[in-house]
Structure formats: structure tokens, C-alpha cells
Design a protein around this motif. Structure first.
Motif, PDB file in Angstrom:
ATOM      1  N   GLY A 296       0.748  -1.056  -0.017  1.00  0.00           N
ATOM      2  CA  GLY A 296      -0.114  -0.044  -0.144  1.00  0.00           C
ATOM      3  C   GLY A 296       0.977   1.330  -0.039  1.00  0.00           C
ATOM      4  O   GLY A 296       0.269   2.414   0.127  1.00  0.00           O
ATOM      5  N   LYS A 297       2.011   1.169  -0.070  1.00  0.00           N
ATOM      6  CA  LYS A 297       2.870   2.333  -0.480  1.00  0.00           C
ATOM      7  C   LYS A 297       3.316   2.969  -1.675  1.00  0.00           C
ATOM      8  O   LYS A 297       2.998   2.284  -2.598  1.00  0.00           O
ATOM      9  N   GLU A 298       2.823   4.021  -1.918  1.00  0.00           N
ATOM     10  CA  GLU A 298       2.783   5.031  -3.257  1.00  0.00           C
ATOM     11  C   GLU A 298       4.283   4.552  -3.932  1.00  0.00           C
ATOM     12  O   GLU A 298       5.181   4.978  -3.454  1.00  0.00           O
ATOM     13  N   ILE A 299       3.831   4.098  -5.200  1.00  0.00           N
ATOM     14  CA  ILE A 299       5.064   4.091  -6.025  1.00  0.00           C
ATOM     15  C   ILE A 299       5.409   5.322  -6.827  1.00  0.00           C
ATOM     16  O   ILE A 299       6.541   5.761  -7.014  1.00  0.00           O
ATOM     17  N   TYR A 300       4.426   5.480  -7.711  1.00  0.00           N
ATOM     18  CA  TYR A 300       4.468   6.547  -8.483  1.00  0.00           C
ATOM     19  C   TYR A 300       2.973   7.213  -8.688  1.00  0.00           C
ATOM     20  O   TYR A 300       2.011   6.493  -8.751  1.00  0.00           O
ATOM     21  N   ASN A 301       3.091   8.520  -8.980  1.00  0.00           N
ATOM     22  CA  ASN A 301       1.814   9.490  -8.973  1.00  0.00           C
ATOM     23  C   ASN A 301       1.457  10.080 -10.316  1.00  0.00           C
ATOM     24  O   ASN A 301       2.549  10.359 -11.127  1.00  0.00           O
ATOM     25  N   LYS A 302       0.232  10.415 -10.798  1.00  0.00           N
ATOM     26  CA  LYS A 302      -0.066  11.191 -11.769  1.00  0.00           C
ATOM     27  C   LYS A 302       0.417  10.792 -13.153  1.00  0.00           C
ATOM     28  O   LYS A 302       1.262  11.304 -13.812  1.00  0.00           O
ATOM     29  N   ILE A 303      -0.083   9.464 -13.737  1.00  0.00           N
ATOM     30  CA  ILE A 303       0.251   8.761 -14.978  1.00  0.00           C
ATOM     31  C   ILE A 303      -0.705   8.528 -15.513  1.00  0.00           C
ATOM     32  O   ILE A 303      -1.847   8.317 -14.950  1.00  0.00           O
ATOM     33  N   LYS A 304      -0.594   8.312 -16.954  1.00  0.00           N
ATOM     34  CA  LYS A 304      -1.680   7.962 -17.812  1.00  0.00           C
ATOM     35  C   LYS A 304      -1.988   6.686 -17.894  1.00  0.00           C
ATOM     36  O   LYS A 304      -3.011   6.181 -17.879  1.00  0.00           O
ATOM     37  N   ASP A 305      -0.969   5.719 -18.014  1.00  0.00           N
ATOM     38  CA  ASP A 305      -1.005   4.507 -18.139  1.00  0.00           C
ATOM     39  C   ASP A 305       0.275   3.833 -17.698  1.00  0.00           C
ATOM     40  O   ASP A 305       1.444   4.441 -17.318  1.00  0.00           O
ATOM     41  N   PHE A 306       0.436   2.486 -17.636  1.00  0.00           N
ATOM     42  CA  PHE A 306       1.815   1.766 -17.067  1.00  0.00           C
ATOM     43  C   PHE A 306       1.610   0.271 -17.749  1.00  0.00           C
ATOM     44  O   PHE A 306       0.628  -0.078 -18.091  1.00  0.00           O
ATOM     45  N   SER A 307       2.693  -0.387 -17.754  1.00  0.00           N
ATOM     46  CA  SER A 307       2.771  -1.957 -17.930  1.00  0.00           C
ATOM     47  C   SER A 307       3.941  -2.468 -17.321  1.00  0.00           C
ATOM     48  O   SER A 307       4.906  -1.657 -16.830  1.00  0.00           O
ATOM     49  N   PHE A 308       3.916  -3.651 -17.372  1.00  0.00           N
ATOM     50  CA  PHE A 308       5.099  -4.592 -16.535  1.00  0.00           C
ATOM     51  C   PHE A 308       6.126  -5.155 -17.533  1.00  0.00           C
ATOM     52  O   PHE A 308       5.740  -5.128 -18.680  1.00  0.00           O
ATOM     53  N   ASP A 309       7.344  -4.922 -17.015  1.00  0.00           N
ATOM     54  CA  ASP A 309       8.539  -5.496 -17.834  1.00  0.00           C
ATOM     55  C   ASP A 309       9.522  -6.036 -17.044  1.00  0.00           C
ATOM     56  O   ASP A 309       9.440  -5.802 -15.906  1.00  0.00           O
ATOM     57  N   HIS A 310      10.549  -6.587 -17.760  1.00  0.00           N
ATOM     58  CA  HIS A 310      11.667  -6.987 -16.715  1.00  0.00           C
ATOM     59  C   HIS A 310      13.046  -6.443 -17.698  1.00  0.00           C
ATOM     60  O   HIS A 310      12.877  -6.741 -18.780  1.00  0.00           O
ATOM     61  N   CYS A 311      14.126  -6.174 -17.109  1.00  0.00           N
ATOM     62  CA  CYS A 311      15.186  -5.967 -17.653  1.00  0.00           C
ATOM     63  C   CYS A 311      16.226  -6.293 -17.044  1.00  0.00           C
ATOM     64  O   CYS A 311      16.222  -6.480 -15.667  1.00  0.00           O
TER      65      CYS A 311
END
Length: 555
Positions: free
Chosen positions: A271-286
Motif C-alpha cells: 500500500g505504499k505509493e510507488i508513482y503518482n499522476k500517470i496516464k498508463d503503465f505496463s509491466f516489464d523486466h530488464c
């Protein structure tokens, strides 16, 4: 003899229990007993095939708390490991004993709990009941309401709940191991602790979900969503329009995505905030420092892309017009100011961002990139070393061998080369197919040469010479062709089926000619007929409208 049967081999492959005797065998359990089916009956044997539990039961379970539930004459009872009946056959349901020492049983459509001696710890008088793997508590229903009981049969609450929910802890069901128990009463929710005390009173929230293994839960009030912990504290305020676990690789992610007005906020599994005020997101690995790490691509409110780690640290600045997945590789394709290039996880440009296009081939098992620059195409490998120089107008991997064969265009003509640059099919075709879903298979190419259609093999051998104006592949036995405005049908061996003297030929797309004689709709002298594959007329005077309705997809 062994078809549909089970047996055991030793580590050398020698038969210990031969096939042909048993219809099913379970792996040997911790006491050396093997659950088995012989004919239509179930029992237990040991590795020497000594019968421990006789084959006289219509159904049988594995042992739980040293007892197995068995079915005989449509009733269920319990056996011990010696095969003795310790609880008579009198129940209507298959059941088993949990660690609390109780088994949920059904008799005459009513439910209760018994101990391992068959004693009714909770009388069999209730409409329904629930018990879980991890807890000693059980629940029972009476007159549409639920109550809690302990494993000694003592009633712990009144029958006041409309619903008592079960959740999962380490893939085992539980009432309270995740923190709190969600209950419903009179269309309101409450959360109880393991002592069944109300931690969050009825009416405080309109909706709520069960607590997850991180001991938090989504709740809402007045259609606004937030997250609470097991002490009832709002660790995410109820101010979001939606709040959910997003889908990640076909399963529900542990993180939370919340929507507020026109933007999203990401929260981690606690429940800790990761990131604020974005339009969209997706998962990835690098790959970061030679280790594969999870990251999130983020799209800001201006439509630009970047990446953050799972704690919200900005890895890739949010400046790109496009940003494809790393897919566990060292590099990712990006678009910046209308041009494409490659960057690594430190945002270092590893291939110049000045190309018209870049395509990663098989990103999960990356082999190479196709790059187009200054209207010329080339290939670099995953280590960014050149495979093909920029000598071609177009490059596409062959469907049948994406690593080693390529359809390329040079001087406005198509051919096929291998990875070493050797010419497999000369550059002499104005068109060349790569893969056709309903075509002759992966070993062929449809081609056009001097505006004429034909078919060649992947080695360049001519199957159907490119001398036809039209080619419609239906199956290996029925290829419709036209030449000099006349239509006919040949096989893939170039043998004639229907002579070339029709003005049009159609065949139904779904017909493959295996179990039914082929029927061709043909047009000759302005009249439609149906002929078979011997060119014999089956039916005459077919209306033009019928043909138009049936074969509209041809046009």
C-alpha cells in the motif's frame, strides 16, 4: 495389455508392479501405501502388491489425519491404515479430517462436524457449514444466518451473519491468517479479528474485499476507494474512483493501480505509493547489473514514456514517444522525435536514435534487430553486431526459419537469402508471400513475376509456374487459376482437374474435399453451373444472384 493401466518401475526401468492390473495408482505415500483402482473398485496396496485396504469401495480418498473417507452402498464412512472401518458408512458426502480434528459431514441434507472417533462434536442439524485448512474455527448456517464455532463445538457468536468470507494464505484457505475476517450483515460489512471482535464496525465502509497475504484490503465509501491495514488504519485514503490489482502475465498482480480523475497512481503490495499522476503503465523486466529486475513502464499525462523500478525510482526519463519492452534483455527499442534507436536500463543510447524503424525479432528469446534507415534495411544481432549491411530495401524473417532465412527486397525484386547472405531464391519476383494462414504450408511461397502468379518451394523450385493472371489456393487438390481470361483448376502437383475454358470458377471456402465430392461453381457463356472434379455437370441454370450471395467474399 497395458493400455489404460498403471504400474511402477524401479530406477533401472524394471517393472515392480506390472501394467495390466490396475486402472490407477497414486504415488506411494509416507507410510508406504499406494492408493489404487482395480476394475471399478478402490483400495490400497503396498509395493509388493499386498492388499492393505481391500478393493471393495466405490470411491476412496487419500489419508488425512490418518483416516481415509470411503464410499460403499452410496454412503460414506472412514477407514484407518489397517483397512478397518472406524466410522460407519452413514454420511452423504465425501469429506476428510482437518488439522483441527474435525470432518464436515452431511446427513439428510443437514450438516455438522464429527471427530476421529465419529462423535458428533457439532450436531448434524445445520443448513450449511464451512471449515478451512489453516484455522480451528468453523462456521455453520441456521435459518439463513451464519455463526462461528470452535473445534470443541462451542458456539462463539450468534447466528447473525449473512456471509462469512474465506481467503487464502500461501494457497491454503483461512478465515483470519491474513489479518481480519470480512463478514456481512444486513447489507453492511465489518471486519473481525481472530478473536471475533469487531475491529472495523458495520457501516463504516460500503464495500470491502478480503484481506490479502500482505494483511491489507481494499475498501470503499461513497464510491471512493482506499486501503486499510489489519488495525483498521487507512494506509491509502478513500479518495480514488477505482482501485484494483492490475493483470500481470495472466494473473492478478500484488501491486495496486488507483484512478483519480484523469490520472493513475501506483501502490506497492503493502500500500505504499510507488508513482503518482500517470496516464498508463505496463509491466516489464530488464537486466540491471547483470541481474533481471522487474520494472514498470509509465506513460505521463503528455503521452511520453519512461520507466521506474518497483520502488518508484526513475530509471528511464519520461521523454520517449514510444518505448517497447526490454523483455529481460539489455536493450529496448525507443522512439524519440520521430526516430528509433536502442537504450539500456541506464538510459544509455546503445544504438543511435536516428532510424526510420527497428523491429526486435522474438523478444522473449531475442536473436536480432531489423533496422531501417535512409530507406535501406539491415540486421544487427542482440549484441549489436552487424549481420547484414544496409543493402536491402526490405528484410523480413521467413516464417519457416526466422533465425536463418530472410525474404529480402533489392532493386524492387524479392528473393530469399540465408543468415550468411547466400542467395537461396534469386531476386526475380515483384511479390513473395511469407506465410498464408490457408495456404499450402510453411514450405512454399506464392510469387508474382512479370505480373503473373505462381508457387515455388522454400528452396526456389517451381511448383506452379508464374504464368497465371489469378491464383486462388484452396487446398493441395484444388488450386483455381486463370490465364488469358480463362479459369481452370489444378493440383499442387500441377495436374489438371478442370480445364481452362471457364469465365469464372468458385468453390466454397470451408470445403476441403476430404469426405465430400468437390463442387465447383463455373461460369461459361454467361451461365452458371455446378461441376464435379471430373468436369461433369451436376446442376445447371444456377442464378447469378445465388452465386453472388454465396461467394461475396471473393470480391
Amino acid at each position: 495389455m497395458g493400455k489404460g493401466s498403471w504400474g511402477y518401475n524401479d530406477e533401472k526401468g524394471n517393472a515392480v508392479i506390472p501394467l495390466g492390473k490396475y486402472k490407477f495408482l497414486n504415488p506411494m505415500d509416507e507410510k508406504g501405501m499406494i492408493y489404487a483402482k482395480k476394475g471399478t473398485k478402490y483400495g490400497y496396496i503396498d509395493i509388493l502388491e499386498n492388499i492393505i485396504v481391500p478393493f471393495e469401495y466405490d470411491d476412496l480418498t487419500v489419508f488425512s489425519e490418518e483416516l481415509a473417507c470411503a464410499k460403499k452402498n452410496n454412503k460414506f464412512g472412514f477407514l484407518n491404515r489397517k483397512g478397518s472401518v472406524v466410522i460407519p458408512f452413514q454420511y452423504d458426502n465425501e469429506t476428510f479430517f482437518r488439522k483441527n480434528g474435525l470432518a464436515l459431514v452431511k446427513k439428510n441434507s443437514l450438516y455438522g462436524f464429527i471427530d476421529k472417533k465419529g462423535k458428533e462434536i457439532i450436531p448434524i442439524i445445520y443448513q450449511n457449514a464451512t471449515h478451512v485448512i489453516l484455522d480451528s474455527l468453523v462456521t455453520l448456517e441456521k435459518q439463513g444466518k451464519w455463526a462461528f464455532f470452535d473445534s470443541f463445538g462451542k458456539q462463539k457468536t450468534d447466528f447473525i451473519y449473512d456471509e462469512i468470507t474465506v481467503t487464502s494464505f500461501n494457497y491454503k484457505d483461512t478465515f483470519w491468517k491474513n489479518g481480519l475476517i470480512l463478514v456481512r450483515k444486513n447489507n453492511q460489512i465489518s471486519y473481525l479479528n481472530k478473536n471475533l471482535k469487531e475491529i472495523i464496525p458495520f457501516g463504516k465502509y460500503d464495500t470491502g474485499e478480503v484481506f490479502n497475504r500482505n494483511r491489507i484490503a481494499i475498501v470503499s465509501i461513497n464510491s471512493k476507494y482506499g486501503i486499510i491495514d489489519e488495525f483498521g488504519k487507512e494506509i491509502v485514503k478513500t479518495e480514488y474512483d477505482t482501485l484494483e490489482h492490475p493483470e500481470e502475465s495472466y494473473h492478478e498482480s500484488e501491486i495496486f493501480a488507483a484512478k483519480k480523475s484523469t490520472y493513475l497512481v501506483l501502490f506497492d503490495k503493502n500500500g505504499k505509493e510507488i508513482y503518482n499522476k500517470i496516464k498508463d503503465f505496463s509491466f516489464d523486466h530488464c537486466r540491471i547489473n547483470n541481474k533481471i529486475e522487474a520494472i514498470y513502464h509509465v506513460k505521463d499525462l503528455n503521452g511520453k514514456y519512461g520507466a521506474i523500478d518497483t520502488k518508484g525510482k526513475l530509471l528511464i526519463p519520461i521523454v520517449y514517444d514510444e518505448f517497447q519492452d526490454f523483455g529481460s534483455n539489455y536493450n529496448a527499442i525507443v522512439k524519440y522525435k520521430g526516430k528509433f534507436g536502442l537504450i539500456d536500463s541506464n538510459n544509455k543510447v546503445t544504438y543511435p536514435i536516428d532510424n526510420e524503424a527497428i523491429y526486435a525479432i522474438d523478444r522473449e528469446d531475442l536473436d536480432y534487430y531489423i533496422i531501417k534507415t535512409n530507406n535501406k534495411s539491415g540486421i544487427i544481432d542482440k549484441n549489436l553486431k552487424p549481420i547484414f549491411n544496409f543493402d536491402y530495401q526490405e528484410i523480413a524473417p521467413c516464417f519457416y526459419d526466422t533465425k536463418n532465412r530472410f525474404i529480402v527486397k533489392q532493386n524492387d525484386k524479392y528473393g530469399v537469402i540465408d543468415r550468411a547472405g547466400r542467395i537461396i531464391i534469386p531476386f526475380e519476383y515483384s511479390e513473395m508471400s511469407n506465410w498464408v494462414e490457408y495456404g499450402p504450408g510453411k514450405n512454399y511461397h506464392f510469387v508474382t513475376k512479370d505480373n503473373k502468379k505462381g508457387l515455388i518451394t522454400k528452396e526456389g523450385k517451381t511448383v506452379i509456374a508464374p504464368i497465371y493472371d489469378h491464383l486462388f489456393y484452396h487446398n493441395d487438390k484444388m488450386i483455381i487459376l486463370s490465364k488469358d481470361e480463362k479459369y481452370g483448376v489444378i493440383t499442387i502437383q500441377n495436374e489438371q482437374v478442370i480445364p481452362f475454358f471457364y469465365e469464372k470458377i468458385y468453390i466454397e471456402f470451408g470445403f476441403f474435399g476430404d469426405n465430400k465430392e468437390a463442387e465447383f461453381y463455373v461460369l461459361k457463356n454467361g451461365k452458371y453451373s455446378i461441376v464435379n472434379n471430373k468436369n461433369e455437370i451436376i446442376k445447371s441454370n444456377i442464378s447469378a444472384q445465388e452465386v453472388k450471395d454465396k461467394f461475396s467474399y471473393y470480391n
